[in-house]
Design an enzyme around this catalytic site. Structure first.
Site, PDB file in Angstrom:
ATOM      1  CB  ALA A  86      -8.011   0.727   7.173  1.00 50.13           C
ATOM      2  CG  ASP A  87      -4.523  -1.111   2.457  1.00 49.38           C
ATOM      3  OD1 ASP A  87      -3.906  -0.115   1.620  1.00 49.38           O
ATOM      4  OD2 ASP A  87      -4.330  -2.538   2.350  1.00 49.38           O
TER       5      ASP A  87
END
Length: 272
Positions: A86-87
């Site tokens: 995730a970012d």
């Protein structure tokens, strides 16, 4: 869902305790491991914010998958892991506000956000592991399957080109107007191998005084946060309004993640 081989473990490609806490909210009946990566986070300036978070979440998932395969090879063992990358980025007037370089940089970012509305994008990648096939397929698909919206899909379909082609159409699933995800790769049996998605939310800050900004920066909270604030901490006192997914602003959109996990046969509502 009964035909899907449910993973034995969820591997979170992150050092963030906050994301680990958010995953725990789902109460999944499988172990969760944190596996930080040193994935390169530099991106081309031509990428849109949505493309940036998809690219970076993918890199993190791939880096963790590579590490897992190395461990499994050394131990002569294999598991059925699902890797989660995730970012999150903050965008103001089209410009990405990353983590501040220092306190002065954090003050500047917060002054720019004061009294204004910005966007928060979070990308999520789920990658089946072990095996090289999932990563190699993703890399080939990435070149040809660039994210596009529903209107683009309709215009493309109107040309008639997709009508005689298997697979050459938009497979994006939309979560209202704030998120989307798609299966990028699946096994011959139909088992998902790579799923990617992202959300975008709008955050409005109330006007902040210089003294408030200086005092907030002195707490140290903004120094390791994208956009120089933490919605889950003291930064919440500056937020006037949120339009979208609060958990996305915290770093992991649970609504989106839930929809993606279902494709792998994982649900918090499964019978014990």
């Amino acid at each position: 869902m009964n035909d899907v081989a449910i993973p034995d473990r969820l591997v979170l490609a992150s050092a963030s305790p906050r994301r680990r806490e958010l995953v725990s909210v789902l109460g999944l009946e499988l172990p969760v491991r944190l596996l930080p990566t040193g994935a390169d986070e530099s991106v081309a300036g031509t990428l849109s914010p949505g493309e940036i978070v998809l690219e970076l979440s993918r890199r993190k998932a791939e880096a963790a998958a590579d590490a897992l395969r190395g461990e499994q090879s050394a131990e002569s063992s294999s598991g059925n892991d699902l890797v989660l990358g995730a970012d999150t980025i903050v965008v103001l007037d089209g410009a990405v506000l990353g983590k501040p370089a220092d306190r002065e940089d954090a003050v500047s970012a917060l002054m720019a956000l004061s009294g204004r509305t910005h966007e928060v994008y979070t990308g999520v990648t789920l990658l089946s592991c072990p095996g090289d096939r999932a990563v190699s397929r993703w890399q080939r698909t990435l070149v040809t399957m660039k994210p596009f919206g529903i209107e683009s899909a309709r215009r493309y379909a109107a040309t008639g080109e997709p009508l005689d082609k298997a697979g050459d159409y938009d497979t994006t699933m939309h979560l209202g107007d704030i998120g989307q995800y798609r299966v990028l790769s699946q096994s011959p049996s139909g088992q998902p191998e790579v799923i990617v998605g992202h959300t975008v939310s709008k955050v409005t800050f109330r006007p902040m005084s210089d003294a408030e900004i200086e005092a907030y920066v002195k707490t140290g909270e903004p120094l390791d946060k994208a956009g120089s604030y933490g919605a889950q901490g003291l930064g919440a006192v500056f937020i006037e309004k949120i339009e979208g997914d609060f958990f996305s602003i915290m770093g992991l959109p649970l609504n989106l993640l839930y929809q993606m996990l279902l494709k792998f046969g994982i649900s918090p509502f499964q019978e014990k």
